[in-house]
Every structure is written in structure tokens, then in C-alpha cells.
Design a protein around this motif. Sequence first.
Motif, PDB file in Angstrom:
ATOM      1  N   ASN A   1     -72.020  18.667  56.823  1.00 51.19           N
ATOM      2  CA  ASN A   1     -70.957  18.240  55.905  1.00 51.19           C
ATOM      3  C   ASN A   1     -71.513  17.781  54.568  1.00 51.19           C
TER       4      ASN A   1
ATOM      5  N   GLU B   1     -63.035  16.459  51.190  1.00 50.62           N
ATOM      6  CA  GLU B   1     -62.709  16.779  52.590  1.00 50.62           C
ATOM      7  C   GLU B   1     -63.958  16.788  53.458  1.00 50.62           C
TER       8      GLU B   1
ATOM      9  N   ARG C   1     -73.925  17.418  62.452  1.00 51.33           N
ATOM     10  CA  ARG C   1     -72.649  17.636  61.767  1.00 51.33           C
ATOM     11  C   ARG C   1     -72.621  16.888  60.432  1.00 51.33           C
TER      12      ARG C   1
ATOM     13  N   GLN D   1     -66.982  14.959  69.320  1.00 53.33           N
ATOM     14  CA  GLN D   1     -66.491  13.881  68.457  1.00 53.33           C
ATOM     15  C   GLN D   1     -65.788  12.806  69.285  1.00 53.33           C
TER      16      GLN D   1
ATOM     17  N   ASP E   1     -65.087  13.017  54.026  1.00 51.01           N
ATOM     18  CA  ASP E   1     -64.250  12.357  55.029  1.00 51.01           C
ATOM     19  C   ASP E   1     -64.727  12.656  56.450  1.00 51.01           C
ATOM     20  N   LYS E   2     -65.443  13.756  56.626  1.00 50.78           N
ATOM     21  CA  LYS E   2     -65.908  14.146  57.957  1.00 50.78           C
ATOM     22  C   LYS E   2     -67.245  13.507  58.339  1.00 50.78           C
TER      23      LYS E   2
END
Length: 115
Positions: free
Chosen positions: A33, A49, A29, A2, A52-53
Motif C-alpha cells: 500500500n 485510499e 500489505r 485482516q 487508509d489501508k
Amino acid sequence: MQKYYCMVRHGAVYPEKEIKRIHRYVHYRNQQNEKKYEQAVEKGYSGEEFLDKIVPEDVFYKYKYLLNNSTDSENENIDNQTDDNWGEPVSMENDFSIDEILDMHTEGEVQMNLP
């Protein structure tokens, strides 16, 4: 990984191989998510949540070599590499009972009779 995404986003320069790795990671990723978000919503949770990723992948649009390779075909290649099908299926003509299997020698028990 990241951290590298953030550096690419802010203009850091990396070799093509590294950019591909970073892009593949970010895309994977994001997909994970998205799936987790959908599962959370199905269970009645907000799932925010996971939203948001999810990071924007548009920072990779400036790399022409990534546009030529669609991420869907890359994912198919990854799936094909992890496929545990080792070839043609073997017929089950010689089905063994559980007792026969338990009585079979293991690799450490086999003795070689050499002359």
C-alpha cells in the motif's frame, strides 16, 4: 487475514506460528500500500485510499520473537526463495536458431527404443 489482525489487536491469543504469519501478511500489505500510494502521488493523485489501508504494526511489539527476527531479513528470505536463478549460467556456445528450436522434439514426441 485482516480479520485475524483485528482479533490480535483486540487481545486474541494465537500460537507463535500463526502470529508470525499474521505479522508477515500485515507488514507485506503495508509495504504494498505504501508503494501504491507513492505511485499514485507521482501520477498526481492523492493516493489517500492506499494510506487508509495501512494499519499500525505496533500491536506486534509485545511478541518478543517477532522483535528478534527483523522483517527486512524475512523479506530478503522470501525474495531469495522466489528467485528463479537456478544456479550458474550456462554458456551460449550452442546457440540454436529459431528453426532448430522449432524442429526439436518435445517431451511427448520422444520415442524410446527399448530392447
